[in-house]
Design an enzyme around this catalytic site. Structure first.
Site, short mmCIF file in Angstrom:
data_model
loop_
_atom_site.label_atom_id
_atom_site.label_comp_id
_atom_site.label_asym_id
_atom_site.label_seq_id
_atom_site.Cartn_x
_atom_site.Cartn_y
_atom_site.Cartn_z
N HIS A 270 0.70 15.90 -42.92
CA HIS A 270 1.05 17.30 -42.36
C HIS A 270 0.42 17.93 -41.45
O HIS A 270 -0.91 17.78 -41.24
CB HIS A 270 1.09 18.22 -43.65
N ASP A 327 7.40 16.14 -49.80
CA ASP A 327 8.44 15.20 -49.92
C ASP A 327 7.98 14.08 -50.80
O ASP A 327 8.90 13.32 -51.05
CB ASP A 327 8.95 14.66 -48.58
#
Ligand code: CMC
Length: 392
Positions: A270, A327
């Site tokens: 991320h 996710d």
């Protein structure tokens, strides 16, 4: 030009001032309007969190009830839009349909999509409830159209219950949620409600900064969300897990390939979190329980757990501070609920709608907001003289 600062991918550029969402990526903290995501996940609902994100405060019981009614009342789509669905081939990607439909929807509400800020803001409350409601109906209709099944009209049900009804009920066989699918979906949506200046939200703000209406701005947000580095990752994770499963790998071969740069561990890494994404922690914990209540055993969950374990112990991932993101486990939950993989990113869009709306509102309500217009470092040719066609 000497005075322009280059910041690849805006990694260190604050594009706006915002009161909505706070992230501390080093510590793995996410708060909406000051409320920690863990407390919201434990106690709140998607619509309540949507109101918090959009309006800045947890709503009173009466306000929440009124908002729910407004969302429920807006669930159906103008029948004129049915013909828009007919224009798409059945193999069209649901995200292409969703983006087009949200933009087209604005045409049915000219008073809400005037591109006159004052007027659009005067209708803001109606527009917000309408979009949160209709994005879900458009998503369900997209699925039905692609499957060649008749549309199911919305019923007087709660938010996710109505979505599941529009997705899975048949004229003589109503979908019964007897295993907590609606509750699991509500958690999924809530955890996606906002995430400060990610790619799609920045896109919404960019479009809004030019004065465009809310329908057009969120339609652009859907396009930005589509890519596999952003919202499309939830589809990519399941494809990856299925491939690993089909190859009989327990995940270790895949980890080796990822380290060599031959594959990417989807659902990992991320830009902001250099620690565990708190949303992944919540979803990872709840995945087991959700699968259990649905009465499903999914081998993909075991593979995901092994991949996570292997990555968290591996120097490549440790040194790059790569942890599971939202996710990584979300697809397993959506799959258990019965949502087809192709619809996963659309589900993300339904969840992110409150965040896009809140960010549009911040731009529109700020009398000082300027059009977003970044500069560039020009790397092309310097001046040259035009050559006639016969001299090239
Ligand atoms: N698997 C393997 N290596 C990775 C991964 C990954 N998933 N992510 C980053 N790396 C490596 C990358 O190759 C680079 O290595 P090196 O320094 O040797 O060149 C290093 O880690 C830093 O990565 P980066 O690409 O500079 O990081 P970024 O901040 O530009 O990208 C990201 C962030 C999320 C796009 C990226 O981590 C990624 O592609 N992850 C997989 C896709 C994914 O799960 N996306 C969902 C993000 S969260 C929800 C959302 O936004 O929708």
């Amino acid at each position: 030009s000497g005075c322009i600062t280059f910041d690849e991918g805006y990694g260190n550029t604050g594009s706006c001032m915002s009161d909505i969402t706070f992230i501390d990526g080093e510590k793995g903290i996410l708060r909406h309007r000051g409320y920690p995501i863990e407390q919201l996940a434990e106690n709140s609902s998607f619509l309540e969190t949507a109101m918090l994100v959009i309006y800045g405060e947890l709503p009173s019981e009466g306000c929440l009830r009124a908002f729910r009614q407004q969302v429920c009342k807006n669930a159906s789509i103008h029948t004129g839009m049915h013909s828009h669905f007919d224009g798409f081939p059945s193999d069209a990607h649901p995200m292409a349909i969703l983006s087009s439909m949200l933009n087209s929807l604005g045409a049915y509400y000219p008073e809400m999509s005037s591109n006159d800020r004052e007027q659009d803001l005067a209708h803001f409350d109606e527009t917000a409830a309408l979009l949160i409601s209709k994005v879900r109906t458009i998503a369900a209709m997209t699925y039905r159209m692609k499957m060649g099944m008749p549309f199911v009209y919305p019923a007087d049900k709660r938010y996710t219950g109505n979505f599941l009804h529009m997705m899975f009920s048949e004229p003589y066989n109503e979908y019964i949620d007897d295993h907590g699918a609606g509750k699991a979906l509500d958690l999924f949506l809530m955890l996606h409600a906002d995430h400060e200046q990610n790619c799609s939200t920045s896109t919404v703000r960019m479009v809004a900064s030019g004065g465009a209406n809310l329908f057009a701005s969120v339609s652009a947000g859907v396009c930005a969300l589509w890519g596999p580095s952003h919202g499309g990752a939830n589809m990519a994770v399941i494809k990856m897990l299925e491939e690993i499963h089909a190859a009989g790998d327990d995940g270790s071969k895949f980890i080796q390939a990822a380290k060599k740069g031959e594959a990417k561990l989807m659902g990992f890494g991320h830009r902001v979190y250099k620690n565990y994404d708190p949303r992944a922690k919540i979803l990872g914990k709840s995945a087991e329980g959700i699968l259990e209540s649905i009465g499903m055993k999914d081998p993909l969950l075991d593979i995901a757990r092994k991949l996570e374990q292997a990555a968290l112990e591996d120097e490549y991932f440790i040194s790059r501070k790569l942890y599971p993101n939202v996710d990584f486990y979300s697809g397993i939950i959506l799959k258990a609920i019965g949502i087809p993989v192709e619809m996963f990113t659309v589900m993300f869009a339904i969840g992110r709608m409150p965040g896009w709306i809140a960010n549009w509102k911040e731009i529109a309500e700020n009398p000082k907001s300027r059009i977003h217009r970044p500069r560039q470092i020009y790397t092309g040719k310097t001046q040259r003289d035009y050559l006639a066609l016969d001299q090239r």
